[in-house]
Design a protein around this motif. Structure first.
Motif, mmCIF file in Angstrom:
data_model
loop_
_atom_site.group_PDB
_atom_site.id
_atom_site.type_symbol
_atom_site.label_atom_id
_atom_site.label_comp_id
_atom_site.label_asym_id
_atom_site.label_seq_id
_atom_site.Cartn_x
_atom_site.Cartn_y
_atom_site.Cartn_z
ATOM 1 N N TRP A 223 -44.143 -2.560 -59.376
ATOM 2 C CA TRP A 223 -43.762 -3.579 -58.394
ATOM 3 C C TRP A 223 -42.239 -3.725 -58.363
ATOM 4 C CZ3 TRP A 223 -44.442 -5.977 -54.180
ATOM 5 C CH2 TRP A 223 -43.819 -7.205 -53.910
ATOM 6 N N THR A 224 -41.602 -3.720 -59.514
ATOM 7 C CA THR A 224 -40.143 -3.798 -59.573
ATOM 8 C C THR A 224 -39.510 -2.588 -58.901
ATOM 9 O OG1 THR A 224 -40.333 -4.989 -61.671
ATOM 10 C CG2 THR A 224 -38.172 -4.102 -61.115
ATOM 11 N N VAL A 225 -40.091 -1.412 -59.113
ATOM 12 C CA VAL A 225 -39.583 -0.190 -58.478
ATOM 13 C C VAL A 225 -39.712 -0.278 -56.964
ATOM 14 C CG1 VAL A 225 -39.933 2.298 -58.258
ATOM 15 C CG2 VAL A 225 -40.043 1.224 -60.510
ATOM 16 N N LEU A 226 -40.842 -0.803 -56.482
ATOM 17 C CA LEU A 226 -41.036 -0.950 -55.039
ATOM 18 C C LEU A 226 -40.021 -1.932 -54.455
ATOM 19 C CD1 LEU A 226 -42.690 -0.450 -52.466
ATOM 20 C CD2 LEU A 226 -44.238 -2.284 -53.193
ATOM 21 N N VAL A 227 -39.801 -3.055 -55.143
ATOM 22 C CA VAL A 227 -38.800 -4.033 -54.688
ATOM 23 C C VAL A 227 -37.417 -3.391 -54.651
ATOM 24 C CG1 VAL A 227 -37.611 -6.172 -55.322
ATOM 25 C CG2 VAL A 227 -40.105 -6.048 -55.433
ATOM 26 N N ALA A 228 -37.094 -2.621 -55.688
ATOM 27 C CA ALA A 228 -35.786 -1.962 -55.746
ATOM 28 C C ALA A 228 -35.614 -0.975 -54.596
ATOM 29 C CB ALA A 228 -35.628 -1.238 -57.085
ATOM 30 N N TYR A 229 -36.656 -0.202 -54.307
ATOM 31 C CA TYR A 229 -36.558 0.788 -53.222
ATOM 32 C C TYR A 229 -36.343 0.110 -51.869
ATOM 33 C CZ TYR A 229 -38.002 4.092 -49.657
ATOM 34 O OH TYR A 229 -38.042 4.853 -48.522
ATOM 35 N N CYS A 230 -37.118 -0.919 -51.581
ATOM 36 C CA CYS A 230 -37.011 -1.590 -50.274
ATOM 37 C C CYS A 230 -35.628 -2.223 -50.093
ATOM 38 C CB CYS A 230 -38.102 -2.646 -50.141
ATOM 39 S SG CYS A 230 -39.780 -1.985 -50.097
ATOM 40 N N ILE A 231 -35.142 -2.886 -51.135
ATOM 41 C CA ILE A 231 -33.855 -3.574 -51.018
ATOM 42 C C ILE A 231 -32.706 -2.580 -50.958
ATOM 43 C CG2 ILE A 231 -32.263 -5.119 -52.231
ATOM 44 C CD1 ILE A 231 -34.713 -6.660 -53.195
ATOM 45 N N ILE A 232 -32.741 -1.542 -51.800
ATOM 46 C CA ILE A 232 -31.673 -0.529 -51.778
ATOM 47 C C ILE A 232 -31.620 0.160 -50.428
ATOM 48 C CG2 ILE A 232 -30.980 1.703 -52.726
ATOM 49 C CD1 ILE A 232 -31.948 0.717 -55.451
ATOM 50 N N ASP A 233 -32.786 0.473 -49.864
ATOM 51 C CA ASP A 233 -32.818 1.138 -48.564
ATOM 52 C C ASP A 233 -32.188 0.258 -47.486
ATOM 53 O OD1 ASP A 233 -33.829 3.491 -47.021
ATOM 54 O OD2 ASP A 233 -34.968 1.941 -45.982
ATOM 55 N N ASP A 234 -32.516 -1.036 -47.491
ATOM 56 C CA ASP A 234 -31.942 -1.956 -46.501
ATOM 57 C C ASP A 234 -30.438 -2.140 -46.712
ATOM 58 O OD1 ASP A 234 -34.379 -2.299 -45.292
ATOM 59 O OD2 ASP A 234 -34.866 -4.143 -46.365
ATOM 60 N N LEU A 235 -30.010 -2.236 -47.974
ATOM 61 C CA LEU A 235 -28.589 -2.446 -48.252
ATOM 62 C C LEU A 235 -27.759 -1.228 -47.858
ATOM 63 C CD1 LEU A 235 -28.604 -4.316 -51.688
ATOM 64 C CD2 LEU A 235 -28.521 -5.266 -49.384
ATOM 65 N N LEU A 236 -28.286 -0.028 -48.087
ATOM 66 C CA LEU A 236 -27.561 1.182 -47.684
ATOM 67 C C LEU A 236 -27.431 1.263 -46.164
ATOM 68 C CD1 LEU A 236 -28.962 3.882 -50.138
ATOM 69 C CD2 LEU A 236 -26.664 2.922 -50.109
ATOM 70 N N LYS A 237 -28.469 0.847 -45.465
ATOM 71 C CA LYS A 237 -28.384 0.819 -44.000
ATOM 72 C C LYS A 237 -27.356 -0.209 -43.546
ATOM 73 C CE LYS A 237 -33.153 2.337 -43.196
ATOM 74 N NZ LYS A 237 -34.508 1.927 -42.727
ATOM 75 N N THR A 238 -27.298 -1.339 -44.233
ATOM 76 C CA THR A 238 -26.305 -2.364 -43.902
ATOM 77 C C THR A 238 -24.890 -1.835 -44.097
ATOM 78 O OG1 THR A 238 -27.856 -4.094 -44.576
ATOM 79 C CG2 THR A 238 -25.531 -4.710 -44.426
ATOM 80 N N LEU A 239 -24.695 -1.030 -45.128
ATOM 81 C CA LEU A 239 -23.372 -0.459 -45.404
ATOM 82 C C LEU A 239 -23.032 0.710 -44.490
ATOM 83 C CD1 LEU A 239 -23.463 -0.490 -49.311
ATOM 84 C CD2 LEU A 239 -22.049 -1.938 -47.847
ATOM 85 N N GLY A 240 -24.005 1.170 -43.705
ATOM 86 C CA GLY A 240 -23.749 2.270 -42.780
ATOM 87 C C GLY A 240 -23.917 3.640 -43.379
ATOM 88 N N HIS A 241 -24.610 3.747 -44.494
ATOM 89 C CA HIS A 241 -24.818 5.060 -45.110
ATOM 90 C C HIS A 241 -25.862 5.857 -44.335
ATOM 91 C CE1 HIS A 241 -26.784 7.923 -47.882
ATOM 92 N NE2 HIS A 241 -25.564 8.099 -48.336
ATOM 93 N N ARG A 242 -25.579 7.150 -44.169
ATOM 94 C CA ARG A 242 -26.523 8.046 -43.504
ATOM 95 C C ARG A 242 -26.744 9.277 -44.365
ATOM 96 N NH1 ARG A 242 -24.815 8.204 -37.040
ATOM 97 N NH2 ARG A 242 -25.122 5.956 -36.634
ATOM 98 N N ASP A 243 -28.004 9.641 -44.537
ATOM 99 C CA ASP A 243 -28.339 10.827 -45.318
ATOM 100 C C ASP A 243 -28.118 12.093 -44.496
ATOM 101 O OD1 ASP A 243 -29.290 9.684 -47.829
ATOM 102 O OD2 ASP A 243 -30.932 8.855 -46.617
#
Length: 275
Positions: A3-23
């Protein structure tokens, strides 16, 4: 833990999008997955990336898990994005939980045993030789200056060589705190000029634990300062639980990355507990 890993993935993904990161379009593993695996290693495997990658494959956490060498290269490539995630995480935490005051303290991070200090490859300079007054002992490594909230969220971090004085860490921190808040510190942060400047410019009230011969010593305020600082001990204990007996790294940059991983693992564990 998942559950902690899932929370980390969702939040990190949203924060990277907020920062404008593109893969990169050719990348099989998104940056959010790489950073989530990095947090998983710090959360459950003492920072050992190989064990985290093996666990992710066994549990099929993601569709594609990179090799150990590829993961290491991707993680080092993303290193400059990691400090940018901390202020955004702090803003999220302050929306989810009320914060009364903040605490500033330091934590020694030895890179080797004292007897190996003269031939240490990670940090060969003498500036990494530090002293722990509470234990009356020396260490060789880095010093972690961290600001946490009264509900145990780490909001700001600075890493310096071990010989750096505590009060110098106060100057290096951004101290992006709400106006009118209180910041609890210990005796090592005694600086009347910095105290007055913070109160005048930022509206931040510094509450230090003063020495008995201090010019601004007041017995009543000392009790408040001591009680307010107690929460930092539990934060230090929580981080120490995540640390292995020795943080293994082949370069100083890799050592710092693992320390950042433990910080984010602690924060995401706090987030997972309230979500």
């Amino acid at each position: 833990m998942n559950w902690t890993v899932l929370v980390a993935y969702c939040i990190i993904d949203d924060l990277l999008k907020t920062l404008g990161h593109r893969d990169d379009p050719q990348s099989k593993t998104p940056a959010s997955v790489v950073l989530t695996l990095w947090v998983l290693a710090a959360l459950a495997f003492g920072g050992k990336h190989k064990h985290a990658l093996d666990y992710a494959r066994e549990q099929a956490l993601f569709s594609f898990i990179p090799s150990r060498s590829r993961f290491s290269r991707r993680l080092h490539h993303l290193a400059h994005w990691i400090p940018l995630l901390l202020p955004l995480g702090k803003a999220l935490w302050e929306r989810l939980s009320s914060v009364q005051h903040y605490i500033l303290d330091t934590l020694p991070l030895p890179v080797c045993e004292n007897i190996r200090a003269p031939r240490c490859r990670l940090a060969p300079a003498r500036q990494y030789r530090g002293y722990i007054p509470s234990k009356r002992s020396y260490f060789h490594g880095l010093k972690l200056h961290l600001v946490c909230t009264d509900n145990r969220w780490i909001s700001e971090v600075v890493l310096t060589p071990g010989s750096t004085a505590d009060v110098e860490g106060l100057y290096l921190l951004a101290l992006d705190l709400p106006r009118g808040c209180e910041l609890y510190v210990d005796r090592g942060y005694t600086d009347y000029q910095a105290e007055d400047d913070l109160a005048m410019a930022e509206g931040i009230r510094l509450r230090p634990v003063r020495k008995s011969n201090s010019k601004r010593y007041q017995q009543a305020s000392q009790w408040i300062a001591v009680q307010g600082r107690r929460i930092i001990e539990s934060v230090g204990s929580a981080l120490s639980e995540l640390f292995p007996k020795r943080i293994h790294a082949t370069t100083l940059k890799g050592f710092v990355l693992k320390v950042w991983g433990f910080i984010f693992a602690h924060n995401f564990r706090r987030l997972a507990a309230i979500l």
